[in-house]
Design a protein around this motif. Structure first.
Motif, mmCIF file in Angstrom:
data_model
loop_
_atom_site.group_PDB
_atom_site.id
_atom_site.type_symbol
_atom_site.label_atom_id
_atom_site.label_comp_id
_atom_site.label_asym_id
_atom_site.label_seq_id
_atom_site.Cartn_x
_atom_site.Cartn_y
_atom_site.Cartn_z
ATOM 1 N N GLY A 16 0.771 -1.232 0.000
ATOM 2 C CA GLY A 16 0.000 0.000 0.000
ATOM 3 C C GLY A 16 0.804 1.284 0.000
ATOM 4 O O GLY A 16 0.232 2.371 0.096
ATOM 5 N N MET A 17 2.107 1.197 -0.136
ATOM 6 C CA MET A 17 2.962 2.392 -0.063
ATOM 7 C C MET A 17 3.239 2.951 -1.468
ATOM 8 O O MET A 17 4.394 3.155 -1.861
ATOM 9 C CB MET A 17 4.259 2.049 0.667
ATOM 10 N N VAL A 18 2.173 3.223 -2.213
ATOM 11 C CA VAL A 18 2.349 3.688 -3.580
ATOM 12 C C VAL A 18 3.051 5.041 -3.625
ATOM 13 O O VAL A 18 3.804 5.336 -4.572
ATOM 14 C CB VAL A 18 0.993 3.741 -4.311
ATOM 15 N N HIS A 19 2.839 5.872 -2.623
ATOM 16 C CA HIS A 19 3.491 7.186 -2.598
ATOM 17 C C HIS A 19 5.001 7.053 -2.422
ATOM 18 O O HIS A 19 5.770 7.861 -2.940
ATOM 19 C CB HIS A 19 2.890 8.065 -1.506
ATOM 20 N N CYS B 105 -2.306 0.732 -5.208
ATOM 21 C CA CYS B 105 -1.286 -0.224 -5.642
ATOM 22 C C CYS B 105 -1.885 -1.245 -6.615
ATOM 23 O O CYS B 105 -1.235 -1.633 -7.593
ATOM 24 C CB CYS B 105 -0.667 -0.918 -4.439
ATOM 25 N N LEU B 106 -3.109 -1.690 -6.354
ATOM 26 C CA LEU B 106 -3.767 -2.582 -7.308
ATOM 27 C C LEU B 106 -3.987 -1.895 -8.650
ATOM 28 O O LEU B 106 -3.909 -2.529 -9.703
ATOM 29 C CB LEU B 106 -5.102 -3.068 -6.750
ATOM 30 N N ASP B 107 -4.259 -0.594 -8.619
ATOM 31 C CA ASP B 107 -4.455 0.154 -9.868
ATOM 32 C C ASP B 107 -3.201 0.139 -10.740
ATOM 33 O O ASP B 107 -3.293 0.298 -11.964
ATOM 34 C CB ASP B 107 -4.843 1.598 -9.568
ATOM 35 N N LEU B 108 -2.036 -0.037 -10.113
ATOM 36 C CA LEU B 108 -0.802 -0.091 -10.898
ATOM 37 C C LEU B 108 -0.821 -1.227 -11.915
ATOM 38 O O LEU B 108 -0.142 -1.149 -12.951
ATOM 39 C CB LEU B 108 0.402 -0.272 -9.962
ATOM 40 N N LEU B 109 -1.586 -2.280 -11.643
ATOM 41 C CA LEU B 109 -1.649 -3.419 -12.560
ATOM 42 C C LEU B 109 -2.225 -3.034 -13.916
ATOM 43 O O LEU B 109 -2.091 -3.790 -14.877
ATOM 44 C CB LEU B 109 -2.476 -4.546 -11.939
ATOM 45 N N GLN B 110 -2.843 -1.877 -13.996
ATOM 46 C CA GLN B 110 -3.404 -1.415 -15.265
ATOM 47 C C GLN B 110 -2.458 -0.489 -16.022
ATOM 48 O O GLN B 110 -2.788 -0.029 -17.119
ATOM 49 C CB GLN B 110 -4.733 -0.708 -15.001
ATOM 50 N N ALA C 101 12.408 1.292 4.830
ATOM 51 C CA ALA C 101 12.731 1.832 3.508
ATOM 52 C C ALA C 101 12.032 0.989 2.441
ATOM 53 O O ALA C 101 11.667 -0.166 2.681
ATOM 54 C CB ALA C 101 14.233 1.830 3.268
ATOM 55 N N LEU C 102 11.840 1.576 1.291
ATOM 56 C CA LEU C 102 11.383 0.842 0.116
ATOM 57 C C LEU C 102 12.591 0.665 -0.798
ATOM 58 O O LEU C 102 13.269 1.645 -1.133
ATOM 59 C CB LEU C 102 10.272 1.588 -0.617
ATOM 60 N N SER C 103 12.852 -0.586 -1.182
ATOM 61 C CA SER C 103 14.044 -0.893 -1.971
ATOM 62 C C SER C 103 13.673 -1.456 -3.328
ATOM 63 O O SER C 103 12.657 -2.138 -3.485
ATOM 64 C CB SER C 103 14.935 -1.881 -1.213
ATOM 65 N N MET C 104 14.542 -1.206 -4.299
ATOM 66 C CA MET C 104 14.301 -1.595 -5.680
ATOM 67 C C MET C 104 15.643 -1.891 -6.343
ATOM 68 O O MET C 104 16.603 -1.132 -6.169
ATOM 69 C CB MET C 104 13.578 -0.444 -6.393
#
Length: 263
Positions: A24-27, A61-66, A220-223
């Protein structure tokens, strides 16, 4: 639905990234992509699953699938959502594990469920740095990468359970044991188990650095960038106001969910 998504990106003109558990951390993802100079016109992002639950913006976050630039594999929290339709017990298991966000969200709408049901259990990517495997939690210890993919496609329950739920390799890494080398693949990227930072262990990368746990000083968010080269990107989420507020309201949401369910 493809159980395993096979994609050849070796000639892809843009960059390719793999992000750890979003919850849920789309921001935070938006900040992370901005810091990496992400270009949605030519770059791609894969998620290791757990798009939803526990954080403030699960539906977004689910909307990202589109989005055409975004892909994801299945995490255990997506599976909890899919299983929640079976009976009250599986529904309650999802709710207490963070599904309380869906009180006023059409989570059982066929279009929504269809997007989640279509998520593969693994991704097998060919990039400029070699063959990269994506799995949410762990690789069965008896399998190399090609064997794992075959077992997933055959529907072997133990292997699928490991893929979504196991913390075996991550716990060994946390204890400082020698790194695991999974044959048949250059790198395997996993999430699921929260660590105080993302790191490589053998030829595995552990990428869940606890983005949603805003009261942890290491949150943190990591990528990981996997094409055309390997590079780690991260943004801190400690004291994130949206996540902190969301957690502070959890008991009220759970009470509302239970009251509506019992009405």
């Amino acid at each position: 639905m493809s159980i395993v998504e096979h994609v050849d990106l070796s000639a892809h003109p843009g960059r390719v990234f793999v992000v750890g558990d979003l919850h849920g951390m789309v921001h935070a993802l938006e900040r992370l992509l901005d810091s990496a100079g992400f270009d949605p016109q030519q770059d791609l992002v894969w998620s290791l699953g757990d798009l939803i639950d526990r954080g403030p913006f699960s539906s977004q976050c689910l909307d990202l699938l589109q989005q055409p630039w975004f892909r994801a594999i299945r995490g255990n929290h997506e599976q909890l959502m899919l299983d929640a339709i079976v009976d009250d017990e599986t529904w309650l298991q999802w709710i207490v594990n963070g599904g309380d966000w869906a009180l006023d969200y059409p989570w059982n709408d066929p279009a929504v469920r269809g997007r989640v049901e279509a998520l593969p259990w693994a991704a097998d990517l060919v990039t400029g740095v070699g063959r990269i495997g994506l799995i949410h939690a762990d690789v069965d210890r008896m399998s190399d990468w090609p064997q794992l993919l075959e077992a997933l496609e055959q529907g072997r329950g133990v292997v699928r359970q490991t893929a979504l739920w196991s913390r075996g390799s991550a716990n060994q890494a946390w204890r400082g044991l020698p790194g695991r080398q999974i044959a048949g693949v250059e790198l395997v990227l996993v999430g699921h188990t929260i660590m105080d930072h993302a790191f490589q262990w053998g030829n595995m990368w552990v990428l869940d650095s606890g983005a949603v746990i805003s009261d942890d000083p290491s949150a943190a968010l990591s990528m990981l960038e996997i094409h055309p080269a390997v590079k780690l990107w991260s943004v801190p989420t400690t004291q994130d106001p949206a996540a902190a507020y969301w957690w502070s309201q959890q008991l009220d949401r759970l009470a509302a969910v239970m009251a509506r369910r019992c009405a």
